[in-house]
Structure formats: C-alpha cells, structure tokens
Design a protein around this motif. Structure first.
Motif, PDB file in Angstrom:
ATOM      1  N   GLU A 188     -12.071   6.884   8.702  1.00  0.00           N
ATOM      2  CA  GLU A 188     -11.631   5.501   8.908  1.00  0.00           C
ATOM      3  C   GLU A 188     -11.977   4.619   7.716  1.00  0.00           C
ATOM      4  OE1 GLU A 188     -11.682   1.933  12.253  1.00  0.00           O
ATOM      5  OE2 GLU A 188     -12.534   3.903  12.705  1.00  0.00           O
ATOM      6  N   LEU A 189     -13.161   4.838   7.118  1.00  0.00           N
ATOM      7  CA  LEU A 189     -13.521   4.094   5.912  1.00  0.00           C
ATOM      8  C   LEU A 189     -12.501   4.349   4.807  1.00  0.00           C
ATOM      9  CD1 LEU A 189     -17.394   4.723   5.697  1.00  0.00           C
ATOM     10  CD2 LEU A 189     -16.207   2.788   6.738  1.00  0.00           C
ATOM     11  N   ILE A 190     -12.132   5.605   4.642  1.00  0.00           N
ATOM     12  CA  ILE A 190     -11.147   5.969   3.621  1.00  0.00           C
ATOM     13  C   ILE A 190      -9.813   5.301   3.905  1.00  0.00           C
ATOM     14  CG2 ILE A 190      -9.791   7.886   2.686  1.00  0.00           C
ATOM     15  CD1 ILE A 190     -12.247   9.667   3.048  1.00  0.00           C
ATOM     16  N   GLN A 191      -9.436   5.272   5.168  1.00  0.00           N
ATOM     17  CA  GLN A 191      -8.162   4.648   5.535  1.00  0.00           C
ATOM     18  C   GLN A 191      -8.130   3.179   5.130  1.00  0.00           C
ATOM     19  OE1 GLN A 191      -7.195   5.145   9.668  1.00  0.00           O
ATOM     20  NE2 GLN A 191      -5.188   4.191   9.491  1.00  0.00           N
ATOM     21  N   TYR A 192      -9.206   2.456   5.393  1.00  0.00           N
ATOM     22  CA  TYR A 192      -9.282   1.050   4.993  1.00  0.00           C
ATOM     23  C   TYR A 192      -9.181   0.904   3.467  1.00  0.00           C
ATOM     24  CZ  TYR A 192     -10.558  -0.965   9.540  1.00  0.00           C
ATOM     25  OH  TYR A 192     -10.549  -1.427  10.836  1.00  0.00           O
ATOM     26  N   ALA A 193      -9.934   1.743   2.729  1.00  0.00           N
ATOM     27  CA  ALA A 193      -9.972   1.624   1.268  1.00  0.00           C
ATOM     28  C   ALA A 193      -8.609   1.902   0.651  1.00  0.00           C
ATOM     29  CB  ALA A 193     -11.028   2.573   0.697  1.00  0.00           C
ATOM     30  N   ILE A 194      -7.934   2.928   1.125  1.00  0.00           N
ATOM     31  CA  ILE A 194      -6.632   3.278   0.563  1.00  0.00           C
ATOM     32  C   ILE A 194      -5.589   2.222   0.916  1.00  0.00           C
ATOM     33  CG2 ILE A 194      -4.734   4.938   0.693  1.00  0.00           C
ATOM     34  CD1 ILE A 194      -6.784   7.148   0.846  1.00  0.00           C
ATOM     35  N   ALA A 195      -5.628   1.731   2.151  1.00  0.00           N
ATOM     36  CA  ALA A 195      -4.698   0.666   2.541  1.00  0.00           C
ATOM     37  C   ALA A 195      -4.908  -0.564   1.666  1.00  0.00           C
ATOM     38  CB  ALA A 195      -4.890   0.319   4.012  1.00  0.00           C
ATOM     39  N   ASP A 196      -6.149  -0.849   1.327  1.00  0.00           N
ATOM     40  CA  ASP A 196      -6.475  -1.980   0.465  1.00  0.00           C
ATOM     41  C   ASP A 196      -5.952  -1.761  -0.948  1.00  0.00           C
ATOM     42  OD1 ASP A 196      -7.659  -4.447  -0.125  1.00  0.00           O
ATOM     43  OD2 ASP A 196      -9.568  -3.535  -0.679  1.00  0.00           O
ATOM     44  N   CYS A 197      -5.989  -0.503  -1.402  1.00  0.00           N
ATOM     45  CA  CYS A 197      -5.544  -0.159  -2.757  1.00  0.00           C
ATOM     46  C   CYS A 197      -4.027  -0.074  -2.862  1.00  0.00           C
ATOM     47  CB  CYS A 197      -6.177   1.182  -3.156  1.00  0.00           C
ATOM     48  SG  CYS A 197      -5.755   1.783  -4.800  1.00  0.00           S
ATOM     49  N   ASN A 198      -3.376   0.220  -1.754  1.00  0.00           N
ATOM     50  CA  ASN A 198      -1.940   0.489  -1.754  1.00  0.00           C
ATOM     51  C   ASN A 198      -1.152  -0.821  -1.718  1.00  0.00           C
ATOM     52  OD1 ASN A 198       0.419   1.930  -1.731  1.00  0.00           O
ATOM     53  ND2 ASN A 198       0.082   2.899   0.264  1.00  0.00           N
ATOM     54  N   ASP A 199      -0.651  -1.231  -2.866  1.00  0.00           N
ATOM     55  CA  ASP A 199       0.082  -2.494  -3.007  1.00  0.00           C
ATOM     56  C   ASP A 199       1.421  -2.406  -2.277  1.00  0.00           C
ATOM     57  OD1 ASP A 199       1.386  -4.786  -3.790  1.00  0.00           O
ATOM     58  OD2 ASP A 199       0.908  -4.577  -5.913  1.00  0.00           O
ATOM     59  N   ALA A 200       1.641  -3.324  -1.349  1.00  0.00           N
ATOM     60  CA  ALA A 200       2.887  -3.304  -0.570  1.00  0.00           C
ATOM     61  C   ALA A 200       4.111  -3.513  -1.452  1.00  0.00           C
ATOM     62  CB  ALA A 200       2.837  -4.381   0.519  1.00  0.00           C
ATOM     63  N   GLN A 201       3.953  -4.244  -2.569  1.00  0.00           N
ATOM     64  CA  GLN A 201       5.071  -4.490  -3.474  1.00  0.00           C
ATOM     65  C   GLN A 201       5.379  -3.292  -4.359  1.00  0.00           C
ATOM     66  OE1 GLN A 201       6.792  -7.329  -3.121  1.00  0.00           O
ATOM     67  NE2 GLN A 201       5.340  -7.866  -1.500  1.00  0.00           N
ATOM     68  N   VAL A 256     -30.491  -0.218   7.493  1.00  0.00           N
ATOM     69  CA  VAL A 256     -29.281   0.445   6.981  1.00  0.00           C
ATOM     70  C   VAL A 256     -28.267  -0.622   6.597  1.00  0.00           C
ATOM     71  CG1 VAL A 256     -29.638   2.496   8.416  1.00  0.00           C
ATOM     72  CG2 VAL A 256     -28.174   0.634   9.250  1.00  0.00           C
ATOM     73  N   ALA A 257     -27.285  -0.219   5.824  1.00  0.00           N
ATOM     74  CA  ALA A 257     -26.138  -1.073   5.481  1.00  0.00           C
ATOM     75  C   ALA A 257     -24.936  -0.485   6.202  1.00  0.00           C
ATOM     76  CB  ALA A 257     -25.915  -1.097   3.973  1.00  0.00           C
ATOM     77  N   GLN A 258     -24.568  -1.078   7.319  1.00  0.00           N
ATOM     78  CA  GLN A 258     -23.638  -0.454   8.258  1.00  0.00           C
ATOM     79  C   GLN A 258     -22.483  -1.373   8.611  1.00  0.00           C
ATOM     80  OE1 GLN A 258     -25.631   1.198  11.704  1.00  0.00           O
ATOM     81  NE2 GLN A 258     -23.833   0.869  12.994  1.00  0.00           N
ATOM     82  N   LEU A 259     -21.291  -0.795   8.690  1.00  0.00           N
ATOM     83  CA  LEU A 259     -20.117  -1.514   9.161  1.00  0.00           C
ATOM     84  C   LEU A 259     -20.078  -1.524  10.692  1.00  0.00           C
ATOM     85  CD1 LEU A 259     -17.594  -0.046   6.618  1.00  0.00           C
ATOM     86  CD2 LEU A 259     -17.787  -2.482   7.075  1.00  0.00           C
ATOM     87  N   PRO A 260     -19.421  -2.512  11.287  1.00  0.00           N
ATOM     88  CA  PRO A 260     -19.320  -2.556  12.749  1.00  0.00           C
ATOM     89  C   PRO A 260     -18.272  -1.578  13.280  1.00  0.00           C
ATOM     90  CG  PRO A 260     -18.190  -4.433  11.806  1.00  0.00           C
ATOM     91  CD  PRO A 260     -18.863  -3.732  10.656  1.00  0.00           C
ATOM     92  N   LEU A 261     -18.577  -0.283  13.158  1.00  0.00           N
ATOM     93  CA  LEU A 261     -17.714   0.783  13.677  1.00  0.00           C
ATOM     94  C   LEU A 261     -18.547   1.663  14.599  1.00  0.00           C
ATOM     95  CD1 LEU A 261     -15.920   1.858  10.358  1.00  0.00           C
ATOM     96  CD2 LEU A 261     -14.937   0.473  12.188  1.00  0.00           C
ATOM     97  N   ASP A 262     -19.219   1.042  15.532  1.00  0.00           N
ATOM     98  CA  ASP A 262     -20.215   1.744  16.337  1.00  0.00           C
ATOM     99  C   ASP A 262     -19.632   2.805  17.257  1.00  0.00           C
ATOM    100  OD1 ASP A 262     -22.105   0.162  15.153  1.00  0.00           O
ATOM    101  OD2 ASP A 262     -22.134  -1.327  16.761  1.00  0.00           O
ATOM    102  N   ASP A 263     -18.324   2.760  17.469  1.00  0.00           N
ATOM    103  CA  ASP A 263     -17.722   3.713  18.390  1.00  0.00           C
ATOM    104  C   ASP A 263     -17.362   5.030  17.716  1.00  0.00           C
ATOM    105  OD1 ASP A 263     -15.857   2.336  16.840  1.00  0.00           O
ATOM    106  OD2 ASP A 263     -14.238   2.655  18.282  1.00  0.00           O
ATOM    107  N   GLN A 264     -17.548   5.138  16.401  1.00  0.00           N
ATOM    108  CA  GLN A 264     -17.185   6.365  15.689  1.00  0.00           C
ATOM    109  C   GLN A 264     -18.319   6.821  14.791  1.00  0.00           C
ATOM    110  OE1 GLN A 264     -13.222   7.324  14.375  1.00  0.00           O
ATOM    111  NE2 GLN A 264     -12.567   5.216  14.712  1.00  0.00           N
TER     112      GLN A 264
END
Length: 343
Positions: free
Chosen positions: A70-83, A54-62
C-alpha cells in the motif's frame, strides 16, 4: 569499481513519497522543511517492556507485505503525472529492497513486491528491470544500471522505487537483539519507520530542469556495524571520489551534503572520516542534511525518499545549494555516493 567514463546526467522527471509525515511528496516536503516529525509510542516494546518510539503511518488495519504494497501504491500514484502518465511499455522498473538476511528478505518477498508494482500498472515493465536487495545503498548500483539502460536506448524512462517497513514484530526483534533501536536502555540507536518513494528518471539534456544526478559511485566497505573490523571509511571514501570524478566536480564546488544517517554513531563517524579525507585540500565544512530525524529509519526507502525530497526543493528559497553530494550506507557493507545539482 564501476566504469563511469562519459557519465551522462540523469534528470528526475517526477517523484512520489509516502512516509510518516505525509501520504504524498507535497505534504511530506512541507513537514520535512518545517522539521516536523510523527514519532509516537507504539505497541512494540523493548526488553524491559517499555513502548518503543516509531514513525508510523495511520494504516493500522494492515501489516506485513500488504502494508508495504500500500505504501508503494501511494508513492507511485504520487509520481505518476496524470498529464503525462508512466508508460510501462517504454519504462524499466528498478526496485530497491531490504538487504538479504533481514526478516522478510527472501526472493519470494522481493518478487511479490515487484509483481505488486506491475499490477498497479496492469502491464509488464521492459527488459533490464531488476530488484536490488541492498538496503539504503542500493541506489548507487541502481542508478548506474539505469544510465546503462537509458543510454542503450531500449527504454525512455526508468522508474526507481524504494520501499521498506521496519514495523513488524520480527524486524523489531531482529534489531533489538543487535542493540540498534533507540530506547531507554540504548541511546545509540534509530527510530524504526516506514516509507516508499518513487523516482522517474530519463537522460538529461540542455533544456531539462529540476534535480539532476550528475555522477554516482558504489563500493563495498569491509567493516560492518558489528565492529569486528575497524571502520576506516575506505568504501565510502572510494564511492565519493568515484561520484565526484564521474560528475567532473571538485569537492570545493559542493554546497551541501545529505545522507541517510539515523542517529547511530557508527555511520556518523564513518561519514566524518570519509569527508575528512575528501575535503582535506579544500578545507571546506559542508552543512549536513538528513531526513531520518523526521521520518525515522526507512531502510531501502531512504535513498529514493531523500532524492524525492531534494527534488521538491528545486526553486525554493530554502533550496540547499546548486550542487551537493548525497551518500548512503547499508548494513551489508555496500556504500553509495551521488552528486546532484539543480538546473
């Protein structure tokens, strides 16, 4: 077929990606450019009891919906420019989700994911926001809808989020029963993965730079992967021709093509048949790019992940070319094609 007359280019203002080779687009892009993967043996097993890759992220607790959120949260935070943060009051949300019929593909699951995104912003998105439960090829219909919203003037931006996780017992069993997963007993299969990716879109203008979406097409193919109906690539061919026509681009202008191909011969042959028709008069062979060989099969996240990655290559020495065509195929028969260029 949708009416694409007067298609206005869309520009990717910002993007984010969370996948097996990185929690951010910057990290994932470096790994993808280096052709690094993160495949490993998992707790899931095939019919003979052997571990599946498999191609898996280290999020074994969820697991389950919480993992995908949580994946969505990371992606949106990455997309959301602080400036220049995303303003939900002037933005529509388009959520790309797995096809109906798959495990965890009910209306309540879709609505729950949508609410998770709104909770991240602490606000409701604008009218016209929608969920597209069409898997990998949902991007075509979503982009057509996005342009209609932007041209109508009701919103300034459209946030397109694709998210999927094939790493749960029910989904693994679903695809194993169809002989779709790569394992010692099946060489014609894919490696299950997980990802979320986000794209913030606006209408392009003469001054906008970066990745532009200059045309799109969406069609339906009657032939499904079950093989009951022979696949002659009719739907994908129509989608490609619509995308090229709306972009005003001839096949000879394309420098590359990129797809969601995951190792299954059904989709490889379909794409080859479609491009044999499209490129017949021009006689041009295009280099074929894809990211599944690094991040596995990511379902409804494949299209946004692909476009986010392409956007990250703008201005790079290994940028694939000025103009390309990206195409996607869903298990339910939906087909999408997109023309992109760097400006």
């Amino acid at each position: 077929m949708s009416d694409h007359l007067g298609w206005a280019p869309l520009v990717v203002k910002s993007s984010g990606l969370c996948c097996a080779v990185g929690f951010s687009l910057a990290a994932a892009s470096c790994a993808l450019r280096a052709r690094i993967d993160h495949f490993k043996e998992s707790m899931f097993v095939d019919g003979s009891g052997k571990p599946l890759l498999v191609a898996q992220l280290p999020l074994d607790d969820q697991w389950g919906p919480e993992r995908l959120a949580e994946l969505i949260q990371y992606a949106i935070a990455d997309c959301n420019d602080a400036q220049d943060p995303i303003d939900a009051d002037h933005t529509a949300l388009l959520l790309l989700a797995p096809e109906r019929g798959r495990p965890h593909s009910g209306t309540e699951q879709y609505n729950s994911l949508y609410r998770k995104v709104e909770e991240q912003f602490g606000a409701s998105f604008q009218a016209g926001s929608a969920v597209f439960p069409q898997g990998r090829a949902a991007i075509g219909d979503a982009l057509i809808h996005a342009q209609n919203l932007l041209r109508a003037g009701g919103v300034k931006h459209v946030l397109v989020v694709g998210a999927d996780c094939l790493l749960d017992v029910h989904t693994i069993r679903y695809f194993l029963n169809q002989d779709r997963i790569l394992c010692p007993a099946n060489s014609d299969g894919f490696i299950p993965g997980e990802a979320a990716a986000a794209l913030l879109l606006s209408l392009g203008d003469g001054d906008s730079t970066g990745l532009h979406i200059t045309g799109a097409g969406a069609e339906t193919e009657e032939a499904l992967i079950d093989g009951v109906i022979p696949n002659r690539a009719v739907g994908l061919t129509k989608a490609i021709r619509t995308a090229l026509g709306s972009a005003g681009v001839k096949p000879s202008a394309l420098a590359f093509r990129m797809s969601d191909q995951n190792g299954e011969q059904f989709y490889v042959k379909e794409a080859a048949n479609a491009f044999a028709r499209i490129m017949l008069k021009d006689g041009v062979g295009l280099p074929v790019l894809h990211i599944a060989d690094s991040i596995g099969e990511t379902g409804a996240a494949a299209a946004t992940a692909t476009l986010a990655y392409l956007g990250s290559l703008a201005g790079m020495r290994d940028e694939p070319g000025d103009c390309g065509l990206v195409h996607f195929a869903s298990d339910n028969g939906r087909r999408s094609a997109i023309v992109v260029d760097y400006r």
